[in-house]
Write a protein that holds these residues in place. Structure first.
Motif, PDB file in Angstrom:
ATOM      1  N   THR A  61     -11.996  14.463 -15.910  1.00 17.94           N
ATOM      2  CA  THR A  61     -12.352  13.722 -17.142  1.00 17.94           C
ATOM      3  C   THR A  61     -11.363  14.505 -17.915  1.00 17.94           C
ATOM      4  O   THR A  61     -10.424  13.810 -19.047  1.00 17.94           O
ATOM      5  CB  THR A  61     -14.192  14.439 -17.600  1.00 17.94           C
ATOM      6  N   GLU A  62     -10.907  15.453 -17.347  1.00 19.24           N
ATOM      7  CA  GLU A  62      -9.545  15.533 -18.633  1.00 19.24           C
ATOM      8  C   GLU A  62      -8.281  15.300 -18.053  1.00 19.24           C
ATOM      9  O   GLU A  62      -6.907  14.895 -18.858  1.00 19.24           O
ATOM     10  CB  GLU A  62      -9.260  17.252 -19.302  1.00 19.24           C
ATOM     11  N   LEU A  63      -8.470  15.596 -17.119  1.00 18.65           N
ATOM     12  CA  LEU A  63      -7.166  15.708 -16.215  1.00 18.65           C
ATOM     13  C   LEU A  63      -6.478  13.808 -16.326  1.00 18.65           C
ATOM     14  O   LEU A  63      -5.106  13.526 -15.764  1.00 18.65           O
ATOM     15  CB  LEU A  63      -6.827  15.678 -15.087  1.00 18.65           C
ATOM     16  N   TYR A  64      -7.513  13.318 -15.914  1.00 21.94           N
ATOM     17  CA  TYR A  64      -6.769  11.849 -16.017  1.00 21.94           C
ATOM     18  C   TYR A  64      -6.449  10.573 -16.520  1.00 21.94           C
ATOM     19  O   TYR A  64      -5.811   9.939 -16.458  1.00 21.94           O
ATOM     20  CB  TYR A  64      -8.960  10.902 -15.511  1.00 21.94           C
ATOM     21  N   ARG A  65      -6.750  11.400 -17.752  1.00 24.22           N
ATOM     22  CA  ARG A  65      -5.096  11.434 -19.162  1.00 24.22           C
ATOM     23  C   ARG A  65      -4.593  11.176 -19.099  1.00 24.22           C
ATOM     24  O   ARG A  65      -3.244  11.133 -19.824  1.00 24.22           O
ATOM     25  CB  ARG A  65      -6.121  10.890 -20.597  1.00 24.22           C
ATOM     26  N   HIS A  66      -3.561  11.623 -17.870  1.00 26.77           N
ATOM     27  CA  HIS A  66      -2.350  12.345 -17.899  1.00 26.77           C
ATOM     28  C   HIS A  66      -1.819  12.268 -16.729  1.00 26.77           C
ATOM     29  O   HIS A  66      -0.074  12.489 -16.055  1.00 26.77           O
ATOM     30  CB  HIS A  66      -2.551  14.207 -17.724  1.00 26.77           C
ATOM     31  N   ILE A  67      -2.317  11.446 -15.751  1.00 26.83           N
ATOM     32  CA  ILE A  67      -2.130  10.995 -14.742  1.00 26.83           C
ATOM     33  C   ILE A  67      -2.115   9.885 -14.327  1.00 26.83           C
ATOM     34  O   ILE A  67      -2.309   8.597 -14.834  1.00 26.83           O
ATOM     35  CB  ILE A  67      -2.753  11.459 -12.786  1.00 26.83           C
ATOM     36  N   GLY A  68      -1.452   8.773 -13.211  1.00 30.41           N
ATOM     37  CA  GLY A  68      -1.903   7.444 -13.063  1.00 30.41           C
ATOM     38  C   GLY A  68      -0.538   7.222 -11.622  1.00 30.41           C
ATOM     39  O   GLY A  68      -0.096   8.106 -11.629  1.00 30.41           O
ATOM     40  N   SER A  69      -1.264   6.131 -11.097  1.00 30.15           N
ATOM     41  CA  SER A  69      -0.257   5.567  -9.730  1.00 30.15           C
ATOM     42  C   SER A  69       1.721   5.890  -9.518  1.00 30.15           C
ATOM     43  O   SER A  69       2.472   5.983  -9.421  1.00 30.15           O
ATOM     44  CB  SER A  69      -0.689   4.555  -9.302  1.00 30.15           C
ATOM     45  N   ASP A  70       2.174   5.718 -11.050  1.00 31.38           N
ATOM     46  CA  ASP A  70       3.284   5.457 -11.880  1.00 31.38           C
ATOM     47  C   ASP A  70       3.913   6.397 -12.512  1.00 31.38           C
ATOM     48  O   ASP A  70       4.725   6.423 -13.042  1.00 31.38           O
ATOM     49  CB  ASP A  70       3.755   4.008 -12.183  1.00 31.38           C
ATOM     50  N   THR A  71       3.080   7.154 -12.653  1.00 31.24           N
ATOM     51  CA  THR A  71       2.869   9.082 -13.453  1.00 31.24           C
ATOM     52  C   THR A  71       2.923  10.176 -13.276  1.00 31.24           C
ATOM     53  O   THR A  71       4.083   9.796 -13.190  1.00 31.24           O
ATOM     54  CB  THR A  71       1.886   8.743 -15.247  1.00 31.24           C
ATOM     55  N   ARG A 130       0.699   1.079  -2.064  1.00 34.95           N
ATOM     56  CA  ARG A 130       1.435  -0.176  -2.924  1.00 34.95           C
ATOM     57  C   ARG A 130       1.050  -0.754  -2.495  1.00 34.95           C
ATOM     58  O   ARG A 130       0.571  -2.282  -2.563  1.00 34.95           O
ATOM     59  CB  ARG A 130       2.293   0.784  -3.678  1.00 34.95           C
ATOM     60  N   LEU A 131       1.172  -1.356  -0.887  1.00 33.97           N
ATOM     61  CA  LEU A 131       1.422  -2.050  -0.279  1.00 33.97           C
ATOM     62  C   LEU A 131      -0.051  -2.750   0.557  1.00 33.97           C
ATOM     63  O   LEU A 131       0.047  -3.868   0.810  1.00 33.97           O
ATOM     64  CB  LEU A 131       2.076  -1.758   1.370  1.00 33.97           C
ATOM     65  N   GLY A 132      -1.022  -1.943   0.036  1.00 37.32           N
ATOM     66  CA  GLY A 132      -2.755  -2.436   0.656  1.00 37.32           C
ATOM     67  C   GLY A 132      -2.489  -1.979   1.756  1.00 37.32           C
ATOM     68  O   GLY A 132      -3.275  -2.478   2.976  1.00 37.32           O
ATOM     69  N   GLN A 133      -2.146  -1.650   2.858  1.00 29.49           N
ATOM     70  CA  GLN A 133      -1.736  -1.286   4.309  1.00 29.49           C
ATOM     71  C   GLN A 133      -2.275   0.621   4.283  1.00 29.49           C
ATOM     72  O   GLN A 133      -2.051   1.093   3.728  1.00 29.49           O
ATOM     73  CB  GLN A 133      -0.597  -0.997   4.668  1.00 29.49           C
ATOM     74  N   GLN A 134      -2.544   0.618   5.861  1.00 31.35           N
ATOM     75  CA  GLN A 134      -2.466   1.411   6.182  1.00 31.35           C
ATOM     76  C   GLN A 134      -2.366   1.642   7.792  1.00 31.35           C
ATOM     77  O   GLN A 134      -2.105   1.074   8.858  1.00 31.35           O
ATOM     78  CB  GLN A 134      -4.335   1.619   6.635  1.00 31.35           C
ATOM     79  N   TRP A 135      -0.606   2.779   7.621  1.00 32.05           N
ATOM     80  CA  TRP A 135      -0.406   2.432   9.094  1.00 32.05           C
ATOM     81  C   TRP A 135      -1.034   3.380   9.722  1.00 32.05           C
ATOM     82  O   TRP A 135      -1.533   4.640  10.032  1.00 32.05           O
ATOM     83  CB  TRP A 135       1.405   2.352   9.199  1.00 32.05           C
ATOM     84  N   GLY A 139      11.401  10.036  -9.853  1.00 31.77           N
ATOM     85  CA  GLY A 139       9.978   9.666  -9.302  1.00 31.77           C
ATOM     86  C   GLY A 139       8.215   9.485 -10.295  1.00 31.77           C
ATOM     87  O   GLY A 139       8.743  10.892 -10.966  1.00 31.77           O
ATOM     88  N   PRO A 140       7.672   9.110  -9.884  1.00 30.67           N
ATOM     89  CA  PRO A 140       6.648  10.423 -10.310  1.00 30.67           C
ATOM     90  C   PRO A 140       6.151  11.060 -10.201  1.00 30.67           C
ATOM     91  O   PRO A 140       7.007  12.062  -8.998  1.00 30.67           O
ATOM     92  CB  PRO A 140       5.634   8.890 -10.253  1.00 30.67           C
ATOM     93  N   TYR A 141       5.484  11.866 -11.326  1.00 30.56           N
ATOM     94  CA  TYR A 141       5.418  13.411 -10.694  1.00 30.56           C
ATOM     95  C   TYR A 141       4.448  13.480  -9.863  1.00 30.56           C
ATOM     96  O   TYR A 141       3.541  12.540  -9.205  1.00 30.56           O
ATOM     97  CB  TYR A 141       4.751  14.049 -12.272  1.00 30.56           C
ATOM     98  N   LYS A 142       4.802  14.602  -8.744  1.00 28.74           N
ATOM     99  CA  LYS A 142       4.157  14.678  -7.413  1.00 28.74           C
ATOM    100  C   LYS A 142       4.211  15.608  -7.026  1.00 28.74           C
ATOM    101  O   LYS A 142       4.977  16.325  -6.603  1.00 28.74           O
ATOM    102  CB  LYS A 142       4.974  13.347  -6.486  1.00 28.74           C
ATOM    103  N   GLY A 143       3.005  16.832  -6.819  1.00 24.96           N
ATOM    104  CA  GLY A 143       2.652  17.578  -6.178  1.00 24.96           C
ATOM    105  C   GLY A 143       0.958  18.018  -6.599  1.00 24.96           C
ATOM    106  O   GLY A 143       0.128  17.335  -6.859  1.00 24.96           O
ATOM    107  N   GLY A 144       0.816  18.938  -5.418  1.00 26.21           N
ATOM    108  CA  GLY A 144      -0.457  19.861  -4.971  1.00 26.21           C
ATOM    109  C   GLY A 144      -1.485  20.207  -6.246  1.00 26.21           C
ATOM    110  O   GLY A 144      -0.894  20.794  -7.361  1.00 26.21           O
ATOM    111  N   LEU A 145      -2.294  20.508  -6.422  1.00 30.47           N
ATOM    112  CA  LEU A 145      -3.743  21.120  -7.427  1.00 30.47           C
ATOM    113  C   LEU A 145      -4.337  22.208  -6.665  1.00 30.47           C
ATOM    114  O   LEU A 145      -4.739  21.710  -4.881  1.00 30.47           O
ATOM    115  CB  LEU A 145      -4.074  19.946  -7.627  1.00 30.47           C
TER     116      LEU A 145
END
Length: 443
Positions: A151-161, A383-388, A88-94
């Motif tokens: 301002t630099e990181l934004y070009r490398h990330i995204g909700s599906d990336t 993705r679903l536009g919900q809050q459980w 899946g998309p890369y996932k992990g903390g900063l």
């Protein structure tokens, strides 16, 4: 160990000189995975699955320039290690800390491959951060730094990336500043970060997730071995988010928490911490010694929690904080379980000492996966536009941690019935990623 193991470690060490933390993590995983490959999947050797797995798909390093409150220009170095996207998309903390460097982030990103795989959620693996220390900085300074970083990181990330989250030095405040800048740059309200506030796209239970998940794993591990948390004396290192919620859940499950610590020293409270005491510790702003002015407890400057008698040790601070001598002392004092709330908090020598004993050992890639599990659930909600509701998230968290435990048992139990949770986590995490990489071709 096999000839392949030694040649593989030599290969990794030669390609990654002076990256001790990364090589430590690779050795730990490959010592379990390579024997499994040799016995069950020798075809993976020619495909060089492990060789590909230790090489980040992308490593990004960038300059972060910002202005402090004295109008002085400050320069930091930012990173994002995009390790593996097979699931899946890369996932992990900063992580924002002065100790951040490429070796630390590669070790964390490599561990994240197996941790994320174990959750059963469609998550790849990444890690990032900067050598910026938020301690002692004003809110405005932290905001300016976060805005420059994004301002630099934004070009490398995204909700599906690539979907970063928080880590040491990056809490809900920092995530808010980072998200605001991303939204400004992209004009897009999307689930590009997790750990957001519940009012603006975050998930309930995210702050509690790592600490709660750790105790759900320990609870299940003790049950598997005919025991429970009730009446157990618990030593915890750290005084941050993970330690706080681990302590809360341990108390709720009937255990007695006797230590809280930071890099300056340890509070030992023989009568046990309560919610009131833990909240007071949170108000002390690292000055743990002040605890003894209000409550009957001892403060030990420069000491770790592991010198005190306990049944269960939960290292929840940082990597390599519990060494071989600490492990031997815990064993001598009757400790029956070490479960990692931080990432690789036990040194390799400490792990070896524990594995030689009858003590239960829960590695971080399994035991502290609750944080990324709820981050994955936050992505689903976005993705679903919900809050459980919180109880629904908590129930899913508990199920995920129990499933991780059962995976570790399946792959870690030997013919005599003894369970090596580290081996089970390494192999169980590897199999799913390896199958996905094999299916996706030479990429």
């Amino acid at each position: 160990m096999s000839e392949y193991f030694q040649s593989f470690i030599d290969y990794v060490a030669a390609r990654n000189p002076n990256q001790a933390e990364f090589i430590q993590a690779v050795k730990e995983v490959s010592s379990d995975v390579i024997p499994y490959i040799n016995e069950h999947a020798p075809e993976l050797i020619n495909l060089k699955l492990l060789e590909r797995m230790v090489e980040p798909e992308r490593t990004i390093s960038f300059r972060v320039v910002w202005l402090d409150d004295n109008q002085q220009v400050q320069i930091n170095r930012g990173y994002r290690v995009q390790m593996n996207s097979a699931l899946g998309p890369y996932k992990g903390g900063l992580r924002f800390a002065p100790t951040v460097n490429l070796s630390v982030l590669k070790f964390l990103a490599f561990e994240q491959i197996f941790k994320n795989s174990l959750t059963g959620l469609p998550l790849g693996a990444g890690k990032g951060g900067a050598d910026f220390n938020p301690k002692g900085r004003s809110d405005n300074e932290i905001m300016r730094f976060c805005q420059s970083f994004m301002t630099e990181l934004y070009r490398h990330i995204g909700s599906d990336t690539d979907v970063p989250a928080g880590d040491i030095g990056v809490g809900q405040r920092e995530i808010g500043y980072l998200f605001g800048q991303y939204k400004r740059l992209q004009n897009n309200f999307t689930g590009v970060l997790t750990g957001k506030g519940p009012a603006w796209g975050g998930s309930f239970m995210r702050p509690e997730a790592t600490g709660f998940g750790l105790l759900y794993f320990v609870e299940r591990m003790l049950y598997e071995n005919g025991d429970s948390l009730k009446g157990k004396k618990v030593a915890i290192s750290g005084a941050g988010n993970v330690a706080y919620y681990a302590a809360l859940k341990a108390i709720a499950l009937g255990a007695k928490v006797v230590t809280i610590s930071n890099s300056n020293g340890t509070i030992y409270d023989e009568s046990g911490f309560t919610l009131e005491k833990l909240d007071y510790v949170n108000s002390l702003n690292r000055n743990l010694e002040a605890y003894t002015a209000r409550y009957a407890g001892e403060y030990h400057a420069g000491k770790k929690p592991w010198q005190f008698t306990c049944d269960i040790a939960l290292p929840c601070a940082t990597e390599n904080e519990l060494n071989e001598q600490d492990a031997e002392l815990l064993l001598k004092n009757g400790c029956i379980c070490i479960a990692e709330g931080a990432n690789m908090p036990c040194t390799a020598e400490a792990v070896e000492a524990v594995l030689r004993s009858d003590m239960l050992y829960a590695p971080g890639k399994a035991a502290n996966a609750g944080g990324v599990a709820v981050s994955g659930l936050e992505m689903s909600q976005n993705r679903l536009g919900q809050q459980w509701p919180a109880d629904a998230v908590d129930n899913q968290l508990k199920k995920i941690m129990h499933d991780i435990h059962d995976t570790c048992v399946h792959y870690g139990k030997n013919k005599h019935g003894k369970i090596n949770y580290l081996k089970g986590a390494n192999i169980g995490g590897f199999i799913k990623v390896a199958e996905a990489m094999k299916s996706q071709g030479l990429v």
